[in-house]
Design a protein around this motif. Structure first.
Motif, PDB file in Angstrom:
ATOM      1  N   GLU A  89       0.828  -1.215   0.000  1.00 33.58           N
ATOM      2  CA  GLU A  89       0.000   0.000   0.000  1.00 33.58           C
ATOM      3  C   GLU A  89       0.858   1.259   0.000  1.00 33.58           C
ATOM      4  N   GLU A  93       0.742   3.975  -2.980  1.00 34.52           N
ATOM      5  CA  GLU A  93       0.309   5.357  -2.716  1.00 34.52           C
ATOM      6  C   GLU A  93       1.336   6.363  -3.201  1.00 34.52           C
ATOM      7  N   ASN A  96       0.586   7.191  -6.590  1.00 34.83           N
ATOM      8  CA  ASN A  96      -0.787   7.666  -6.797  1.00 34.83           C
ATOM      9  C   ASN A  96      -1.748   6.554  -7.219  1.00 34.83           C
ATOM     10  N   ASN A  98      -4.418   3.526  -5.728  1.00 41.63           N
ATOM     11  CA  ASN A  98      -5.190   3.082  -4.578  1.00 41.63           C
ATOM     12  C   ASN A  98      -5.319   1.569  -4.605  1.00 41.63           C
TER      13      ASN A  98
END
Length: 351
Positions: A89, A93, A96, A98
């Motif tokens: 994750e 992130e 950019n 999700n």
């Protein structure tokens, strides 16, 4: 209240306010290199003012990119899986992207449904760890056939032609059992899982290879199969004791099962490590808080998450013809604590 107030802002609204074309707004929001930094700043400013939220599915239909990654794990309430997911994750992130995190709960039917749902959501790719009950991999083959990048980690299979990230389960088990033998143990129980997914088969192979390398026999009566939960560890050791099977150590392919084993030994008045020595696998947080603390194999969960993410994005950033598959094998670490040391020296705490 007018209907206009309920209407969600779109790229057209941003374009109208800035007196530029919708295509320029779209390029600015997607960091297109031909868009100036000043235009990009103005577009982002107005988008924030209007509380513009991009429609990921519509965007995926136009550009083929949803900026969404599906992650499928057996469960998130295990430190290992939650740490791997965190590593993925954080990496995603920063780029950019999700993530959509789903749990199979070791249920093959739910795993299949989850994969189909992620495909329907037009995720850009999928990262997964197989459930214990998964023996039919056609749902993952469907992902591959659609050209969607797929990376498996930890629990993998050789029946799928995909990139994989694993630890050297064989080496981790070999070192764990060799350590017990160095401590004078000769009848070492192995708690394992009956479903021969890679992690358990490799840990069993490490166990048997370590015994043979040290001139000890592999005794079927000392290899106990279960689902490797805490209760399974309790039941397995209870049955061994009731059958009168002699043993001086236990190596478990799961920290949860070794915790259950420790509970039963304590209830039966057997001392760890003086009577029975214990080694687990996973380095779950609770292993350092037991009395004595449990020796275990660290699976390097955070590095696994980072390497898995790197492997995934390397695939994602190449078109299908340029993608090459690879298997990354991380080195585990045996964390030696009081449960396996013959003469554990515990420093006295100051009064």
């Amino acid at each position: 209240m007018s209907s206009n107030k309920k209407k969600k802002p779109t790229i057209l609204d941003i374009a109208e306010k800035l007196k530029i074309t919708p295509s320029t707004v779209s390029r600015a929001l997607n960091n297109h290199p031909r868009i100036s930094e000043e235009t990009r700043r103005q577009v982002i400013r107005v988008a924030n003012e209007l509380n513009y939220q991009p429609n990921n599915i519509a965007s995926a239909l136009r550009s083929g990119k949803s900026k969404l990654i599906g992650i499928v794990v057996p469960t998130v309430n295990r430190n290992f899986f939650s740490s791997v997911v965190r590593g993925i994750e954080e990496y995603a992130e920063a780029l950019n992207y999700n993530v959509i995190i789903s749990q199979s709960h070791e249920d093959h039917k739910k795993e299949v449904q989850t994969i189909k749902a992620l495909i329907s959501a037009r995720v850009d790719g999928i990262i997964a760890s197989l459930g214990k009950n998964t023996t039919d991999f056609s749902h993952f083959q469907m992902v591959i056939d659609k050209g969607i990048p797929l990376v498996l980690f930890d629990r993998v299979t050789d029946k799928l032609n995909v990139s994989k990230v694993v630890i050297d389960d064989h080496q981790g088990a070999f070192e764990a059992v060799s350590h017990l033998i160095d401590q004078g143990c000769t009848r070492i129980v192995h708690l394992t899982n009956p479903r021969k997914i890679n992690i358990y088969s490799e840990r069993l192979r490490g166990y048997t290879d370590a015994l043979r390398a040290n001139g000890l026999p592999v005794l079927p009566e000392l290899i106990v199969e279960s689902n490797m939960q805490l209760e399974d560890g309790r039941d397995s050791v209870k049955q061994l004791l009731e059958k009168g099977i002699a043993f001086d150590a236990i190596f478990s392919a799961s920290d949860y099962a070794i915790m259950g084993a420790m509970q039963i030994l304590d209830e039966k008045g057997l001392k760890v490590p003086n009577d029975i020595k214990l080694v687990g696998f996973g380095n779950e947080p609770f292993t350092s808080f037991t009395q004595p603390p449990i020796t275990t194999v660290d699976q390097k969960s955070i590095p696994m998450g980072q390497v898995t993410a790197e492997t995934f994005f390397d695939l994602l950033n190449k078109d299908a013809k340029q993608r090459y598959l690879k298997t990354t094998v991380l080195k585990p670490e045996l964390v030696i604590r009081g449960s396996s040391i013959s003469k554990a020296e515990v420093p006295l705490k100051p009064m």
